[in-house]
Design a protein around this motif. Structure first.
Motif, PDB file in Angstrom:
ATOM      1  N   ILE A  17       0.893  -1.238   0.052  1.00 17.04           N
ATOM      2  CA  ILE A  17       0.168   0.029  -0.131  1.00 17.04           C
ATOM      3  C   ILE A  17       0.933   1.199  -0.033  1.00 17.04           C
ATOM      4  CG2 ILE A  17      -2.000  -1.172   1.290  1.00 17.04           C
ATOM      5  CD1 ILE A  17      -1.161   0.287   3.816  1.00 17.04           C
ATOM      6  N   VAL A  20       0.243   4.333  -2.588  1.00 14.42           N
ATOM      7  CA  VAL A  20      -0.977   4.419  -3.012  1.00 14.42           C
ATOM      8  C   VAL A  20      -1.788   5.439  -2.464  1.00 14.42           C
ATOM      9  CG1 VAL A  20      -3.098   3.016  -3.528  1.00 14.42           C
ATOM     10  CG2 VAL A  20      -0.963   1.881  -3.481  1.00 14.42           C
ATOM     11  N   ALA A  23      -7.309   5.042  -1.218  1.00 16.01           N
ATOM     12  CA  ALA A  23      -8.097   3.928  -1.037  1.00 16.01           C
ATOM     13  C   ALA A  23      -9.636   4.133  -0.991  1.00 16.01           C
ATOM     14  CB  ALA A  23      -7.722   3.713   0.325  1.00 16.01           C
ATOM     15  N   THR A  41      -5.094   8.476   1.297  1.00 17.03           N
ATOM     16  CA  THR A  41      -4.640   7.966   2.373  1.00 17.03           C
ATOM     17  C   THR A  41      -3.345   8.719   2.823  1.00 17.03           C
ATOM     18  OG1 THR A  41      -4.982   5.739   1.586  1.00 17.03           O
ATOM     19  CG2 THR A  41      -2.999   5.822   2.828  1.00 17.03           C
ATOM     20  N   TYR A  74      -7.189  -1.340  -1.980  1.00 19.70           N
ATOM     21  CA  TYR A  74      -6.079  -0.648  -2.511  1.00 19.70           C
ATOM     22  C   TYR A  74      -5.807  -1.307  -3.596  1.00 19.70           C
ATOM     23  CZ  TYR A  74      -4.876   2.087   2.164  1.00 19.70           C
ATOM     24  OH  TYR A  74      -4.931   2.728   3.208  1.00 19.70           O
ATOM     25  N   LYS A  76      -2.890  -1.411  -7.281  1.00 23.68           N
ATOM     26  CA  LYS A  76      -1.739  -0.821  -7.947  1.00 23.68           C
ATOM     27  C   LYS A  76      -1.781  -1.765  -9.247  1.00 23.68           C
ATOM     28  CE  LYS A  76       2.107  -1.021  -5.233  1.00 23.68           C
ATOM     29  NZ  LYS A  76       3.356  -0.788  -4.551  1.00 23.68           N
TER      30      LYS A  76
END
Length: 164
Positions: A17, A20, A23, A41, A74, A76
């Motif tokens: 996370i 990132v 969220a 976040t 989350y 990616k």
């Protein structure tokens, strides 16, 4: 359930996370419906807790006030990494923590700046998480093609559930 130690589980989730920016925070509404919305976040080191800044007058804060069980998602996708984190929300009043987390970007949301009485710190205590990591786009495509041609199950990377 993973055999990862608590410390290793936290490190694994932290590595995924990290960086990132957004969220998806899911709460349960008064009607019992699940409702997700993007939240920024705070860039703090993940230690089992995640921090957000929200508004006291928002539906999400009202939901958490009476039904604190939440989920964070989350993603990616470029790296093939995903985390679903379940936890308990705590609404926090802590000026020192606000000073630590505050960015002038929030002036767009809070007219009174850091002194706006509508600011609500939100701390999510993680209970557990599930994560997925693929082996990368090319390897994933290769595994899919191999599985389709041979009928063998494709190895798509790692998926694990951890208790935090």
């Amino acid at each position: 359930m993973s055999e990862l130690s608590q410390q290793d589980a936290v490190k694994k989730i932290a590595s995924i996370i990290k960086d990132v920016k957004f969220a998806m925070l899911t709460t349960t509404t008064a009607e019992g419906h699940l409702h997700s919305r993007p939240m920024t976040t705070q860039q703090t080191e993940f230690d089992g807790d995640v921090w957000f800044i929200g508004g006291k007058d928002t539906e999400s804060v009202a939901d958490m006030r009476t039904r604190p069980q939440v989920n964070l998602a989350y993603a990616k996708p470029g790296d093939g990494e995903y985390v679903s984190l379940n936890g308990t929300a705590e609404l926090v009043e802590d000026r020192a923590k606000l000073d630590e987390l505050w960015s002038d970007t929030y002036k767009a949301y809070f007219e009174g700046g850091k002194d706006d009485p509508n600011i609500q710190l939100i701390k999510i205590h993680a209970n557990g998480a599930e994560f997925w990591e693929s082996d990368g786009k090319i390897r994933t495509l290769y595994q899919l093609a191999k599985g389709a041609l041979t009928g063998q199950q494709a190895h798509m990377g790692q998926n694990d559930t951890v208790k935090l």
